[in-house]
Design an enzyme around this catalytic site. Structure first.
Site, PDB file in Angstrom:
ATOM      1  N   ARG A 212       0.836  -1.202   0.000  1.00 21.55           N
ATOM      2  CA  ARG A 212       0.000   0.000   0.000  1.00 21.55           C
ATOM      3  C   ARG A 212       0.872   1.253   0.000  1.00 21.55           C
ATOM      4  O   ARG A 212       0.558   2.246  -0.664  1.00 21.55           O
ATOM      5  CB  ARG A 212      -0.935  -0.015   1.212  1.00 21.55           C
ATOM      6  CG  ARG A 212      -2.023  -1.071   1.125  1.00 21.55           C
ATOM      7  CD  ARG A 212      -2.718  -1.283   2.444  1.00 21.55           C
ATOM      8  NE  ARG A 212      -3.425  -0.093   2.910  1.00 21.55           N
ATOM      9  CZ  ARG A 212      -3.970   0.024   4.119  1.00 21.55           C
ATOM     10  NH1 ARG A 212      -3.874  -0.977   4.992  1.00 21.55           N
ATOM     11  NH2 ARG A 212      -4.603   1.134   4.451  1.00 21.55           N
ATOM     12  N   CYS A 287      -0.931   5.811   9.424  1.00 18.73           N
ATOM     13  CA  CYS A 287      -1.341   4.500   8.907  1.00 18.73           C
ATOM     14  C   CYS A 287      -2.493   4.720   7.939  1.00 18.73           C
ATOM     15  O   CYS A 287      -2.510   5.720   7.217  1.00 18.73           O
ATOM     16  CB  CYS A 287      -1.727   3.560  10.048  1.00 18.73           C
ATOM     17  SG  CYS A 287      -3.116   4.138  11.042  1.00 18.73           S
TER      18      CYS A 287
END
Length: 330
Positions: A212, A287
């Site tokens: 990601r 995050c």
């Protein structure tokens, strides 16, 4: 008494004495406690509130509240991190609450300023550090997470309960003082990324998976681009955790401090790692939505780092804004 039960009794006694010694020397509780330490605290009648802060991704089939009703640590209450939160203009979940919202939640749970708040989750370690980050940001330093959470509690042979939890007597909790240095805004993140690799810039570490971060794997939230904030480092949250296998489950615990330090050195380089731990340079964790960034935050706290912030919006808030610069690749 068997040798094993005698050994466990001695371990519990030693853990309890160490914990009491820590509490006597400081107003802050340890960041981590073991299931047996929590058991001892509950057994000795201390002012302790146990919170189940389990949280699952929106696309998960699991339901945290239903699992709480089915099985929990005795006397635990359920902390919904999406409810004890502020409203965000982008509709983001579990953002830090206001001072009044935090105080109201503490009063509902029967928490007083001197109460030891013990937090766990059903992953072992996942969402409980985020809850601990919230309590510490509002100055409630008498707070800990249970390392290994409910899975390790059960593995140690400790009892659980089920059904509706008994509501505690409402307490009074004065409006707390919030530490503004514990959180970063979008504007601060953008300004910081513009400083490049300058020593004046705060170091930003990203807890999402490597794919990601690189932009090669999709985000779990539909329509959201993957990639990363310019000049940020990739440090997946599970690098700070150890996976334990049991016949019926898999769960996580924090790695040793020496292992966490090794991961930090490998990610930042020994020089920048040392500057962070000596307080010479600030570091920010981020995050996907501000949840697993709490794991990196707590890992750094375990190493003694002090100048730590958390980008509350994290990647969801950053990537949703059309003006954001998104970097793909290494």
């Amino acid at each position: 008494m068997t040798v094993l039960s005698l050994r466990r009794s001695l371990m519990r006694l030693g853990s309890s004495l160490a914990h009491r010694s820590t509490r006597a020397a400081s107003t802050s509780a340890p960041y981590l406690i073991s299931p047996w330490q929590l058991q001892d605290l509950l057994a000795t009648g201390n002012d302790v509130t146990v919170l189940d802060a389990s949280w699952f991704m929106p696309n998960s089939p699991r339901n945290a509240r239903e699992e709480f009703l089915a099985k929990r640590v005795p006397k635990a209450q359920f902390l919904d991190l999406d409810e004890v939160a502020s409203q965000h203009p982008l509709g983001l979940k579990h953002m830090l609450p206001s001072e009044d919202t935090f105080a109201a939640a503490c009063e509902k749970f029967g928490i007083r300023p001197e109460t030891h708040v013990a937090i766990y989750d059903t992953h072992g370690v996942f969402s409980s550090p985020r809850a601990l980050y919230m309590f510490r940001s509002f100055g409630h330093s008498n707070s800990s997470i249970v390392n290994g959470g409910l899975p390790l509690w059960e593995l140690e042979g400790l009892t659980t309960e089920s059904g509706q939890a008994q509501s505690p007597q409402k307490s009074q909790y004065p409006r707390p003082s919030f530490d503004p240095l514990s959180v970063r805004s979008y504007e601060q993140i953008v300004e910081n990324s513009g400083l490049g690799s300058s020593s004046q810039a705060e170091i930003v570490i990203d807890a999402r998976s490597r794919g990601r971060y690189l932009g090669t794997d999709p985000e779990p939230r539909p329509g959201l681009s993957s990639g990363h904030i310019p000049n940020s480092f990739s440090l997946p949250f599970n690098a700070f955790l150890e996976t334990r296998q049991t016949p019926g489950s898999t769960f996580t615990v924090f790695r040793s401090e020496s292992d966490i330090r090794k991961v930090l050195d490998e990610t930042l380089g020994p020089q920048d790692s040392q500057s962070v731990l000596k307080g010479q340079r600030s570091i920010v964790t981020t995050c996907g939505s501000g949840m697993s960034a709490g794991i990196l935050w707590l890992g750094l706290k375990l190493l003694g780092a002090q100048k730590i912030g958390l980008y509350d919006e994290s990647w969801t808030g950053y990537a949703m804004r059309p003006a954001s610069r998104i970097v793909k690749g290494d």
